[in-house]
Each structure stands twice: as structure tokens, then as C-alpha cells.
Design a protein around this motif. Structure first.
Motif, short mmCIF file in Angstrom:
data_model
loop_
_atom_site.label_atom_id
_atom_site.label_comp_id
_atom_site.label_asym_id
_atom_site.label_seq_id
_atom_site.Cartn_x
_atom_site.Cartn_y
_atom_site.Cartn_z
N ILE A 183 0.85 -1.18 0.00
CA ILE A 183 0.00 0.00 0.00
C ILE A 183 0.88 1.23 0.00
O ILE A 183 1.89 1.29 0.71
N ASN A 184 0.54 2.20 -0.83
CA ASN A 184 1.29 3.45 -0.81
C ASN A 184 0.35 4.63 -0.99
O ASN A 184 -0.79 4.48 -1.46
N TYR A 185 0.84 5.79 -0.59
CA TYR A 185 0.06 7.01 -0.69
C TYR A 185 1.02 8.15 -1.01
O TYR A 185 2.12 8.23 -0.45
N GLY A 186 0.58 9.04 -1.92
CA GLY A 186 1.48 10.10 -2.34
C GLY A 186 0.76 11.36 -2.78
O GLY A 186 -0.44 11.56 -2.53
N ARG A 187 1.52 12.21 -3.44
CA ARG A 187 1.04 13.51 -3.90
C ARG A 187 -0.21 13.37 -4.75
O ARG A 187 -0.40 12.36 -5.43
N TYR A 188 -1.06 14.37 -4.73
CA TYR A 188 -2.34 14.41 -5.44
C TYR A 188 -3.29 13.32 -4.95
O TYR A 188 -4.17 12.88 -5.69
N GLY A 189 -3.10 12.86 -3.73
CA GLY A 189 -3.96 11.80 -3.21
C GLY A 189 -3.78 10.49 -3.94
O GLY A 189 -4.70 9.65 -3.96
N THR A 190 -2.61 10.29 -4.53
CA THR A 190 -2.34 9.06 -5.28
C THR A 190 -2.23 7.89 -4.31
O THR A 190 -1.40 7.90 -3.40
N ALA A 191 -3.07 6.90 -4.51
CA ALA A 191 -3.07 5.72 -3.65
C ALA A 191 -2.98 4.47 -4.51
O ALA A 191 -3.58 4.39 -5.59
N ASN A 192 -2.24 3.51 -4.03
CA ASN A 192 -2.04 2.26 -4.76
C ASN A 192 -2.09 1.12 -3.75
O ASN A 192 -1.26 1.05 -2.84
N LEU A 193 -3.05 0.24 -3.89
CA LEU A 193 -3.19 -0.92 -3.02
C LEU A 193 -3.15 -2.16 -3.88
O LEU A 193 -3.95 -2.31 -4.81
N GLU A 194 -2.22 -3.05 -3.58
CA GLU A 194 -2.06 -4.29 -4.33
C GLU A 194 -1.86 -5.42 -3.34
O GLU A 194 -1.11 -5.29 -2.37
N ALA A 195 -2.54 -6.54 -3.59
CA ALA A 195 -2.42 -7.67 -2.67
C ALA A 195 -2.69 -8.97 -3.41
O ALA A 195 -3.41 -8.99 -4.42
N ALA A 196 -2.10 -10.03 -2.91
CA ALA A 196 -2.33 -11.36 -3.47
C ALA A 196 -2.17 -12.39 -2.37
O ALA A 196 -1.40 -12.21 -1.42
N ALA A 197 -2.91 -13.48 -2.50
CA ALA A 197 -2.83 -14.57 -1.53
C ALA A 197 -3.13 -15.87 -2.26
O ALA A 197 -3.97 -15.92 -3.17
N GLY A 198 -2.42 -16.92 -1.86
CA GLY A 198 -2.65 -18.20 -2.51
C GLY A 198 -2.03 -19.33 -1.73
O GLY A 198 -1.30 -19.13 -0.77
N ILE A 205 -5.58 -8.57 -6.23
CA ILE A 205 -6.40 -7.39 -6.49
C ILE A 205 -5.50 -6.16 -6.62
O ILE A 205 -4.36 -6.13 -6.13
N LEU A 206 -6.04 -5.16 -7.27
CA LEU A 206 -5.36 -3.87 -7.41
C LEU A 206 -6.40 -2.76 -7.30
O LEU A 206 -7.47 -2.84 -7.92
N TYR A 207 -6.09 -1.76 -6.50
CA TYR A 207 -6.91 -0.56 -6.44
C TYR A 207 -6.00 0.65 -6.58
O TYR A 207 -5.00 0.77 -5.87
N GLN A 208 -6.33 1.54 -7.52
CA GLN A 208 -5.54 2.75 -7.75
C GLN A 208 -6.47 3.96 -7.75
O GLN A 208 -7.59 3.91 -8.28
N HIS A 209 -5.98 5.04 -7.16
CA HIS A 209 -6.79 6.26 -7.04
C HIS A 209 -5.89 7.48 -7.17
O HIS A 209 -4.74 7.48 -6.72
N ARG A 210 -6.43 8.51 -7.79
CA ARG A 210 -5.80 9.82 -7.75
C ARG A 210 -6.90 10.87 -7.67
O ARG A 210 -7.92 10.77 -8.36
#
Length: 745
Positions: A181-196, A209-214
Motif C-alpha cells: 500500500i502506498n500514498y502520495g502527492r495528489y492523493g495518489t493511492a495504490n493498493l495491491e495484494a495477493a494470496a494463494g 487485487i489492485l486498487y488505484q486512485h488519484r
């Protein structure tokens, strides 16, 4: 002369890097710390078998997971790979949804949702043909392979320029996963996860899964603007895989989906200074003045079944894939507000307003492949297969009256059914212990049934259509290569290959009254290269020179003074150059990778003339035979930079429970023509972008905390234009910095 100079420069570059590595090794041999770091062998499936990349007679660059994570840290999409692999450029006038790939200068600048591209994208062994599909997000990826040059034997669709191949991390019986998970300038967010992990002795599963936001970070300064803030997005993607493995049978099922909501590419009117390719003074990336709507929505899903039967001496593979996607993208094309006849207007001169949208309300792609492969037949191994492709699409094109509140004033629709089938065979024979011969052939039959209808004209025209086109073609493509193992660690190869691209149709009749059809194109390529592991596997080198000729190349005359797209065939186009890949441990804790390419492309057709842009564009080409046209003979291909260079470096400092590390990556892309004609304004300047990550990981790299930056020098460039009657363009992403935490188990 320039080609020979570039070749000499590349050789000097490789020798200098090798000398630095040799010096490090020599220092250690003279009493320094003993060398322990070695490069691991890289396994690729470029020839549909697992092989060491150094033994495959093709120019290949691979990208491993760590590099992907770094270049994609700030919510980047697939365009982030541009310039970070030799001879690869990727651009888009749609933003995140519609990447256009170019390898060795070969691509397609057409923005139609039915545009054919000569670069094929393969995701988990399934070809993604429609350009919207090629924007699928990159997450939980094991590695990426870029195969340069025609791949017309073993891969399914339109590969004269090459293939970009993504392979997801496969399910494993071991319980493993990660979250980032990361968070940065312009409200940029990146969430990535996997399980198996294993569900039973024979069944494993993996979900990712992947979720990206700005946030919207660009303010619309026009008081009457429909969108007050722009350039934000929310994107979600997911993938579920199920793997069954028995003694002689394996089945891997894949189900994936994507959803995107945001704003379309932001066009900016009169951003370029007339008579130059400079950005206008006082330009502010976080401001725009437009009066039209801007939005983009996408939903898509797909699935595949990859089956393998092992019969001992041979194996049978079945790959079944289905993809479907819906998209709607609307934007203010003139990039400003008002018009000269409807003040107030600006920025600069807005001759007339333009606001349009494209939609893909109906799409379905089905593919089926059967492949039979020999297993260790001694000196001779082979594979053969059958391939089937079926795609059905509907495309809506809309125009809106911006000055009347944005009501619809134009509508046209395209429909196309495309079927293709192919039969192929490939074999390799060990002539001696050192010499290996490979050869392959593929027969392809491609048919399209197309119709287009204009129901409403935005410029006072009458309804038209349906208009029909039914192009078809058959072709035999293939390749022949000879590889020589000069030593245990050095391989030399020569390859000749022929590629084929099926006929294409341009049916955007919203502003025009005719269809254009480009006949099939073929390409013949010659290349030679050397691949070597150096200094006890502390360094790895790949170097290739190439020369190709495209016959009847499909080109898109975008826009022009008539504001209408049409397809043309150039009699010939040529390209020549080289690619260099080098990675080395310059010290045990310092890994450096470098890439360099030179591509000299040229359109070779003295009779070909097209319409250039209108005023105030400064056209540099000579006048054509018809008034209002120019000749483009001798011009480079669009979006084809001569030089691409990249470098990454990772330095680590081990401590008791982990390590501190620094990772940096830099890419350089030379100047490019945006369109087929040459002009002072629509020639993009060179672009240099850098990234930096500083972090600490501990507990055997289970936990990782870092800060990162992308485009850290904040270099802003016009990376594409709108071939209109004002100097409208769009820019690259600004600097983004942030913090990231990751955990693995």
C-alpha cells in the motif's frame, strides 16, 4: 553514417560497462572481498517453451517484478514501460484506457476503437487484440517479455513489429502472498495484494487485487466549465486463478475483471508556441480552461482455460480465452472554451468548438488454440498447432454542441465481425553440439465484415449508410534462425523473419462520408546478435542489429485540415538500428541494468501525399500533387524516437536484521513526430524521466518501508497533439512522491 556511428557508440558503451565490471572483479582478485553476487538465469517462453533467455535467437528484454513495482509505484498504467525497454514506446490520447505500442518504430497512431496495431500484447497466453484490452493493469506479475521483430510463427494475431508478453504469478501449493500500500502527492493511492496456496494435494489457488486512485488535481479556470476539477481516477482490477496438477494433466483457470471511472485525457488548447515545439510561457500543468464535459468509464472481464496433457514423448496444449469490455470516453477536443464567433473564447484562437465521445457498448473476443509439442526428442524438437480468433464489436461515436449546453448533435455507429484462423509448425535441429537451426511457418486466413452508419451529422450533413467493407487476406509468415554457441557462456545468432498484418478499416464517418480500407502489410526483417554471460555470471549482455522493410505499410492520416481520419498504404517503409541490454553487479551490493536502442525509420513512397494540419502549424514537407496536400516521402514513422536509453541501479547496505537500499531508474526517449507529416510544432521534444526509492526491509525482506518519487525532476513535455486548427496537445504526468509499506508471507 549515423547508423554506423550509433553502432560504434553502442559497442563503446558495452565495452565501457564491461570494463568497469572487469575492474571490479580484478580488484577483488587482488585481495579485495571475494565476489559472491551472480545473476540468476532468466527463463522465458518466447518460443512457447521454457528456455534460458541467452539461448533464444531473438532480441528479447525481460522486466522482473521489482522493476515493475518501482516504475508503477505512483498508480502508473502500462504506459510506464515506455522508454524503459530498448526500442519500446507507448503513448495514448485516451489516457489509461487505450495504449498504443510501438516497437522499432512500428505502431499505429490511430485513436479509433477499431484500430489495428502491429504490436501484439499477450496476457497469460491469450492475445488481447482490441486496443482497449491492451490497457489492462499490471499487478501480481511474475515477469514481462518483449520480443522484437516479426513473431509470425508461434503467436496468434498481427505481430510484424513484435510481442509484449505478460505472465501473472501462478498458483503454488505453498501458502504465500503479499500486500503493498502506498500514498502520495495528489492523493495518489495504490493498493495491491495477493494470496494463494494449496487447497488439496492437487489443487492450488491464487487471488490478487489492485486498487488505484488519484484525486482531481487540475483546476478548470473557466467559470462555465462543466467539470471544475479533472485528471482523477478510481481503478479496480482483480484476478482469480485455480490450478489443478495431476501426474500427466494440468489445468489452469483464470478469471479477471477491471473497472475504471475517471476523466479522459485532458487536451489543452494552444499549448505550443507557434513556430517552435516549446510549451507556451506561463503554462501551469495544474490548470486548464475548457467548457466541455470530460469523463471516462470502463468495465471489462475475461477468462481463460489453459490445459496440458503429457503423453510422454509429446504434450498437448489447449488455450481457450474470452474477453469482453465496455468503455465510454468523452472529452473537450478543442481544449478550450467558446469560439471566435461565440466569445468569450480561449486560450488563444478557438476556431470552432469540438466535443466528442467514443463508446464500445458491445465487444466480445473468443480465441482457441491447440498445440502439440515434442518432449526431448534428442537433436530434433518441434511443435505444431491450430489457432482460431473471433471478435465482434460495436462502436458508437458521438458529437456534442458545447455552445448549446452539451446536447448531442451527431451520432455514428460501426459494427465489425472479424474471424481468423491459422495453422503453424516450428522445429529446431541441433546440427552439431554448437550449431542449432530453427525454422517455422504459419498460414493465416483473416476475414472482416464491417458496416458503418451515420444517423446524425454534427456539420449539417445528411444521414449516410450503412456503408460496407469486407476485406480478407491469406498469408504465409515464418522465421529462420541459426544459433552458434561460441562458448559455454556466449551465443551468436542470425535470424530472418516475415511478418503479416491483416487488412484494416477506418470507418469514423461522423465527420466524413467514406470508409477507407488498408490492404494487408508484410514485413521482412534481418537481425544478428550476441548474448553472453560475463565475469562468472556477474554480468549479462545482449546486443542485436537489425534491418527491416515493410511492404504496403498501413498508416493512419490523422485529422488534417479536413479533420477526418483515413487509412493509407505506403509502398515501403524501412527501419534499421540496434538494441543493447546489459546488467551487471558492479559490486556485490550494487546491481546496474542499462538499455540502449537506435531506430532509424523512413517512409519510402514518392507518390504518397496527405493533408497536413491547418494554420498556425508550420509544415516542413513539400507540397503534394493536389492542393492542400504534402508529400511525406522520407519522413520518419510517427512516435518513433531514434534513441531510447534507460538505466537502473540498486544499492543495498546489509544490517543485522535486514537491509537499507536505494533504487533509481531513468529513461530517455528522443524526439518524435506526432503525425505522418513533419512540422515545427508537432514534433515532441526528448523526454527524460527518473524515479527514486529509498527504503528499509527486515525479517528476511518480509517487511518493507520506503519513500519513492516518480518523474523526480518534474520534466513536463507535450507528448501528443490534436491535429486540429489550434496547437492543442497533452502532457506527461507530473512529479509524484509518496510512502509505501509492503509485507510478504
Amino acid at each position: 553514417m549515423l547508423y554506423r556511428s550509433g553502432l560504434a557508440a553502442a559497442l563503446a558503451y558495452a565495452l565501457a560497462a564491461g570494463a568497469a565490471t572487469a575492474e571490479t572483479a580484478a580488484d577483488q582478485a587482488d585481495g579485495g572481498e571475494k565476489a559472491t553476487s551472480q545473476l540468476e538465469a532468466v527463463t522465458v517462453t518466447a518460443q512457447r517453451r521454457e528456455e534460458d533467455v541467452q539461448k533464444v535467437p531473438i532480441s528479447i528484454t525481460t522486466v522482473e517484478a521489482e522493476k515493475l513495482q518501482n516504475i508503477g509505484a505512483a498508480g502508473a498504467d502500462v504506459r510506464a514501460l515506455a522508454g524503459r525497454l530498448p526500442s519500446l514506446n507507448i503513448e495514448s490520447s485516451f489516457g489509461r484506457t487505450f495504449p498504443r505500442f510501438y516497437i522499432r518504430g512500428l505502431g499505429n497512431a490511430d485513436f479509433d476503437l477499431n484500430a489495428s496495431q502491429p504490436v501484439s500484447l499477450i496476457f497469460d497466453d491469450v492475445v488481447l487484440e482490441n486496443p482497449i484490452l491492451k490497457g489492462y493493469p499490471i499487478f501480481d506479475i511474475d515477469h514481462v517479455e518483449m520480443l522484437r521483430g516479426p513473431q509470425g510463427t508461434l503467436f496468434g494475431r498481427n505481430t510484424p513489429a513484435g510481442v509484449v508478453k505478460f505472465d501473472s504469478v501462478r498458483p503454488s501449493p505453498d501458502n504465500e502472498g503479499y500486500a503493498r500500500i502506498n500514498y502520495g502527492r495528489y492523493g495518489t493511492a495504490n493498493l495491491e495484494a495477493a494470496a494463494g496456496g494449496g487447497l488439496s494435494d492437487s489443487v492450488s489457488a491464487r487471488a490478487s487485487i489492485l486498487y488505484q486512485h488519484r484525486d482531481n488535481w487540475v483546476d478548470n479556470t473557466f467559470a462555465g466549465g462543466k467539470n471544475r476539477e479533472l485528471e482523477g481516477y478510481n481503478e479496480f482490477a482483480g484476478r482469480v486463478q485455480l490450478l489443478y496438477g495431476g501426474d500427466d494433466f494440468e489445468a489452469l483457470f483464470n478469471l479477471h475483471a477491471r473497472n475504471l471511472n475517471g476523466t479522459a485525457r485532458l487536451f489543452r488548447a494552444n499549448i505550443i508556441q507557434p513556430g517552435t515545439n516549446n510549451i507556451v510561457s506561463g503554462f501551469k500543468p495544474d490548470q486548464v480552461s475548457i467548457d466541455g464535459y470530460n469523463s471516462q468509464h470502463l468495465e471489462g472481464w475475461g477468462g481463460s482455460a489453459r490445459l496440458k496433457w503429457d503423453f510422454g514423448s509429446v504434450s498437448l496444449f489447449s488455450i481457450t480465452g474470452y474477453e469482453t469490455v465496455e468503455v465510454y470516453s468523452r472529452g473537450d477536443i478543442d481544449g478550450g472554451y467558446g469560439a471566435v464567433f461565440a466569445p468569450p473564447s480561449g486560450p488563444g484562437v478557438i476556431a470552432f468548438p469540438s466535443e466528442s465521445a467514443d463508446g464500445l457498448p458491445d465487444h466480445g473476443q473468443f480465441t482457441q488454440e491447440f498445440r502439440l509439442q515434442s518432449n526431448d526428442w534428442g537433436r530434433f524438437d518441434w511443435q505444431a498447432g491450430l489457432y482460431y480468433f473471433d471478435e465482434s464489436i460495436t462502436i458508437d461515436s458521438f458529437s456534442y454542441d458545447t455552445l448549446a449546453g452539451g446536447g448531442q448533435n451527431g451520432y455514428a455507429q460501426q459494427k465489425q465481425d472479424n474471424t481468423a484462423w491459422a495453422a503453424y509448425a516450428s522445429g529446431e535441429y541441433d546440427l552439431t553440439d554448437a550449431w542449432k537451426l530453427r525454422a517455422g511457418l504459419r498460414y493465416t486466413r483473416d476475414e472482416k465484415d464491417f458496416q458503418a452508419t451515420r444517423y446524425q451529422s454534427p456539420v449539417g450533413g445528411t444521414p449516410i449508410g450503412p456503408l460496407y467493407a469486407n476485406p480478407s487476406a491469406s498469408d504465409v509468415s515464418g522465421d529462420l534462425s541459426l544459433a552458434y554457441a561460441a562458448s559455454e557462456n556466449t551465443n551468436v545468432f542470425f535470424r530472418v523473419a516475415r511478418g503479416f498484418r491483416a487488412p484494416s478499416i477506418q470507418g469514423r464517418i461522423l465527420f466524413g462520408d467514406t470508409l477507407s480500407v488498408a490492404k494487408e502489410e508484410t514485413l521482412t526483417s534481418f537481425e544478428a546478435g550476441i548474448k553472453a554471460d560475463l565475469f562468472d555470471r556477474r554480468a549479462r549482455l545482449g546486443f542485436t542489429v537489425f534491418d527491416y522493410t515493410v511492404h504496403d505499410q498501413q498508416l493512419t492520416a490523422v485529422g488534417g485540415a479536413a479533420n477526418f481520419n483515413r487509412l493509407v498504404n505506403a509502398d515501403r517503409s524501412t527501419g534499421r538500428g540496434f538494441e543493447l541490454d546489459l546488467e551487471a553487479y558492479l559490486a556485490d551490493n550494487l546491481l546496474v541494468t542499462t538499455g540502449l536502442s537506435y531506430n532509424d525509420t523512413k517512409i519510402d513512397d514518392p507518390t504518397l501525399a496527405i493533408q497536413p494540419c491547418g494554420a498556425p502549424c508550420t509544415v516542413l514537407d513539400p507540397a503534394g500533387p493536389v492542393a492542400g496536400t504534402v508529400r511525406i516521402d522520407g519522413n520518419p514513422l510517427p512516435q518513433a524516437p531514434k534513441w531510447i536509453a534507460n538505466v537502473t541501479a540498486r544499492y543495498s547496505i546489509p544490517v543485522d536484521n535486514g537491509e537499507w537500499y536505494v533504487f533509481t531508474d531513468w529513461s530517455y526517449r528522443g524526439s518524435v513526430n506526432f503525425f505522418l507529416y513533419e512540422s515545427k510544432e508537432f514534433k515532441g521534444k526528448s523526454l527524460t524521466e527518473g524515479g527514486l526509492r529509498v527504503g528499509y526491509n527486515w525479517d528476511n525482506a518480509r517487511y518493507d518501508l520506503s519513500v519513492y518519487g516518480r518523474n523526480i525532476t518534474n520534466q513536463i513535455r507535450v507528448v501528443g497533439g490534436i491535429d486540429f486548427n489550434n496547437l492543442t496537445g497533452f502532457i506527461n504526468d507530473p512529479r509524484v512522491w509518496g510512502v509505501e509499506f509492503a509485507v510478504r508471507y
